[in-house]
Design a protein around this motif. Structure first.
Motif, PDB file in Angstrom:
ATOM      1  N   HIS A 103      25.692  35.684  42.424  1.00 35.42           N
ATOM      2  CA  HIS A 103      25.621  35.811  41.170  1.00 35.42           C
ATOM      3  C   HIS A 103      25.134  34.492  40.449  1.00 35.42           C
ATOM      4  N   GLU A 104      24.829  34.458  39.172  1.00 33.15           N
ATOM      5  CA  GLU A 104      24.131  33.261  38.501  1.00 33.15           C
ATOM      6  C   GLU A 104      25.293  32.179  38.567  1.00 33.15           C
ATOM      7  N   ASP A 105      26.586  32.439  38.547  1.00 36.97           N
ATOM      8  CA  ASP A 105      27.563  31.465  38.537  1.00 36.97           C
ATOM      9  C   ASP A 105      27.825  30.786  39.807  1.00 36.97           C
ATOM     10  N   GLY A 106      26.888  31.083  40.715  1.00 44.56           N
ATOM     11  CA  GLY A 106      27.108  30.543  42.365  1.00 44.56           C
ATOM     12  C   GLY A 106      27.986  30.864  43.231  1.00 44.56           C
ATOM     13  N   HIS A 107      28.633  32.174  42.740  1.00 44.48           N
ATOM     14  CA  HIS A 107      29.413  32.836  43.919  1.00 44.48           C
ATOM     15  C   HIS A 107      28.787  34.194  44.330  1.00 44.48           C
ATOM     16  N   ALA A 108      29.226  34.669  45.527  1.00 43.50           N
ATOM     17  CA  ALA A 108      28.579  35.968  45.999  1.00 43.50           C
ATOM     18  C   ALA A 108      29.370  37.123  45.462  1.00 43.50           C
ATOM     19  N   VAL A 109      28.416  38.255  45.319  1.00 38.31           N
ATOM     20  CA  VAL A 109      29.099  39.489  44.494  1.00 38.31           C
ATOM     21  C   VAL A 109      28.420  40.694  45.504  1.00 38.31           C
ATOM     22  N   ALA A 110      28.737  41.963  45.288  1.00 38.41           N
ATOM     23  CA  ALA A 110      28.344  42.890  46.029  1.00 38.41           C
ATOM     24  C   ALA A 110      26.786  43.076  45.341  1.00 38.41           C
ATOM     25  N   GLY A 111      25.862  43.668  46.428  1.00 40.66           N
ATOM     26  CA  GLY A 111      24.566  43.797  45.950  1.00 40.66           C
ATOM     27  C   GLY A 111      24.198  45.012  45.200  1.00 40.66           C
ATOM     28  N   PRO A 220      29.900  14.910  43.241  1.00 38.87           N
ATOM     29  CA  PRO A 220      31.159  14.358  43.611  1.00 38.87           C
ATOM     30  C   PRO A 220      32.471  14.435  42.515  1.00 38.87           C
ATOM     31  N   ASP A 221      31.728  14.200  41.371  1.00 40.00           N
ATOM     32  CA  ASP A 221      33.013  14.167  40.173  1.00 40.00           C
ATOM     33  C   ASP A 221      32.752  15.392  39.360  1.00 40.00           C
ATOM     34  N   GLY A 222      32.089  16.585  39.702  1.00 40.93           N
ATOM     35  CA  GLY A 222      31.487  17.565  38.929  1.00 40.93           C
ATOM     36  C   GLY A 222      32.564  18.667  39.150  1.00 40.93           C
ATOM     37  N   LYS A 223      32.088  19.827  38.677  1.00 46.47           N
ATOM     38  CA  LYS A 223      32.991  21.165  38.916  1.00 46.47           C
ATOM     39  C   LYS A 223      32.791  21.669  40.363  1.00 46.47           C
ATOM     40  N   PRO A 225      32.873  24.781  43.301  1.00 43.38           N
ATOM     41  CA  PRO A 225      32.923  26.215  43.406  1.00 43.38           C
ATOM     42  C   PRO A 225      34.390  26.738  44.016  1.00 43.38           C
ATOM     43  N   PRO A 226      34.778  27.977  43.963  1.00 43.27           N
ATOM     44  CA  PRO A 226      35.868  28.477  44.178  1.00 43.27           C
ATOM     45  C   PRO A 226      36.448  28.413  45.418  1.00 43.27           C
ATOM     46  N   PHE A 227      35.509  28.251  46.464  1.00 40.83           N
ATOM     47  CA  PHE A 227      35.925  28.070  47.950  1.00 40.83           C
ATOM     48  C   PHE A 227      36.617  26.649  48.406  1.00 40.83           C
ATOM     49  N   VAL A 228      36.466  25.787  47.195  1.00 43.68           N
ATOM     50  CA  VAL A 228      37.323  24.346  47.390  1.00 43.68           C
ATOM     51  C   VAL A 228      38.616  24.565  46.740  1.00 43.68           C
ATOM     52  N   THR A 229      39.531  24.244  47.387  1.00 43.89           N
ATOM     53  CA  THR A 229      41.187  24.105  46.890  1.00 43.89           C
ATOM     54  C   THR A 229      41.519  23.164  46.698  1.00 43.89           C
ATOM     55  N   PRO A 230      42.164  22.686  45.413  1.00 47.75           N
ATOM     56  CA  PRO A 230      43.068  21.594  45.202  1.00 47.75           C
ATOM     57  C   PRO A 230      43.943  21.223  46.504  1.00 47.75           C
ATOM     58  N   ASP A 231      44.014  19.791  46.554  1.00 48.20           N
ATOM     59  CA  ASP A 231      44.909  19.533  47.848  1.00 48.20           C
ATOM     60  C   ASP A 231      46.587  19.941  47.388  1.00 48.20           C
ATOM     61  N   GLU A 232      46.860  19.764  46.346  1.00 46.07           N
ATOM     62  CA  GLU A 232      48.395  20.261  46.107  1.00 46.07           C
ATOM     63  C   GLU A 232      48.535  21.468  46.352  1.00 46.07           C
ATOM     64  N   LEU A 233      47.705  22.471  46.533  1.00 44.63           N
ATOM     65  CA  LEU A 233      47.833  23.725  46.973  1.00 44.63           C
ATOM     66  C   LEU A 233      47.717  24.083  48.288  1.00 44.63           C
TER      67      LEU A 233
END
Length: 303
Positions: A103-111, A220-223, A225-233
């Motif tokens: 996907h243009e947002d950088g994550h995978a989708v069905a082809g 390092p200080d940017g947004k 992707p969704p596969f990264v999880t905040p440590d508090e979770l």
């Protein structure tokens, strides 16, 4: 190796190599501790990218045969980790790799093209019923699989999550499909995770070393992707310092999928310190004691 215990762990992954990337150090550690480790792989990864030029003919869009090759790679990887119980969901070839697109947002989708027998198109109950008897046979106390987004959006990862979570529910129902075995309730369920603090530290090391290509577009200080999880979770952190070499050796067996001169094995973010720690989110069960950073150190703690 220690004597076998009565502890058992079940991992559900989408394709061969996913298990090493996400949980290789964990699997080897628990094998060494005498835990019964069972891996269920949902597809053979028939539509994966072939990174070895001499094997390019195995690609789905060429002559095919990548699934059989990856089956062999998985067998070799499991020998390195010491995992003797590894299975394909419903048997080899029951569910086909679904493929993916970016996907243009950088994550995978069905082809645009998804095979008719793709795992993504599988009926959820039918697929779960292939996992229920495994759960009831193995009777694990711990289940490990992906989060609801499959980490990065790959349709097979999302489907593996759905199947694992639904099968865990069905397997525990006293009146459900007793022909599939004696009901069993899994005490603790974890989703794999990647620590945000570790990812930011890795990106910082990469950029300071002059590497702008690895994880391009991430800073390092940017947004992130969704596969990264905040440590508090994150609930648990498994220290695989003693087994990370086996993790990397096992990952190298998936030679059609990883390059030993690529970012898994070379660069500022590679090496034992990065890949030896594996993180998890607890989604069912009582957490065990936490370390100084607030993480469980043992996925079986509290049982």
């Amino acid at each position: 190796m220690r004597n076998m215990t009565d502890r058992r762990m079940l991992l559900v992954h989408a394709h061969p190599d996913d298990e090493c990337i996400n949980n290789g150090a964990t699997m080897a550690r628990y094998v060494d501790d005498g835990v019964g480790v069972t891996l269920v792989t949902c597809t053979a990864g028939e539509m994966g990218e072939v990174l070895v030029p001499d094997l390019s003919h195995l690609a789905y869009e060429e002559k095919g045969g990548l699934g059989e090759r990856r089956r062999h790679e998985l067998e070799q990887a499991m020998k390195v980790l010491g995992v003797t119980d590894h299975r394909f969901l419903g048997g080899f070839g029951r569910f086909h790799d679904s493929g993916m697109a970016w996907h243009e947002d950088g994550h995978a989708v069905a082809g645009e093209f998804v095979p008719d027998n793709a795992f993504w198109h599988a009926d959820l109950t039918e697929a779960a019923d292939e996992l229920v008897p495994v759960i009831r046979e193995v009777r694990p106390q711990v289940l490990v699989t992906y989060d609801q987004f499959g980490g990065y959006g790959h349709p097979d990862h999302i489907q593996a999550h759905r199947v694992a979570m639904y099968a865990a529910q069905l397997a525990a129902v006293p009146s459900y499909r007793l022909d599939l075995g004696e009901p069993h309730d899994i005490a603790k369920i974890y989703w794999t995770a990647m620590s945000e603090s570790r990812m930011r530290a890795s990106l910082r090391a990469l950029r300071e070393a002059g590497d702008t290509e690895t994880f391009a577009g991430m800073e390092p200080d940017g947004k992130l992707p969704p596969f990264v999880t905040p440590d508090e979770l994150i609930s648990a952190r498994v220290d695989g310092a003693a087994t990370v070499q086996r993790k990397m050796d096992a990952l190298a067996k998936h030679e059609t999928q990883v390059r030993t001169d690529g970012h898994f094995f070379a660069g500022a973010e590679s090496g034992h310190s990065w890949w030896s720690e594996e993180f998890y989110r607890l989604v069912k069960g009582t957490p065990g004691p936490a370390d100084a950073d607030g993480f469980e150190e043992d996925l079986f703690a509290g049982l």
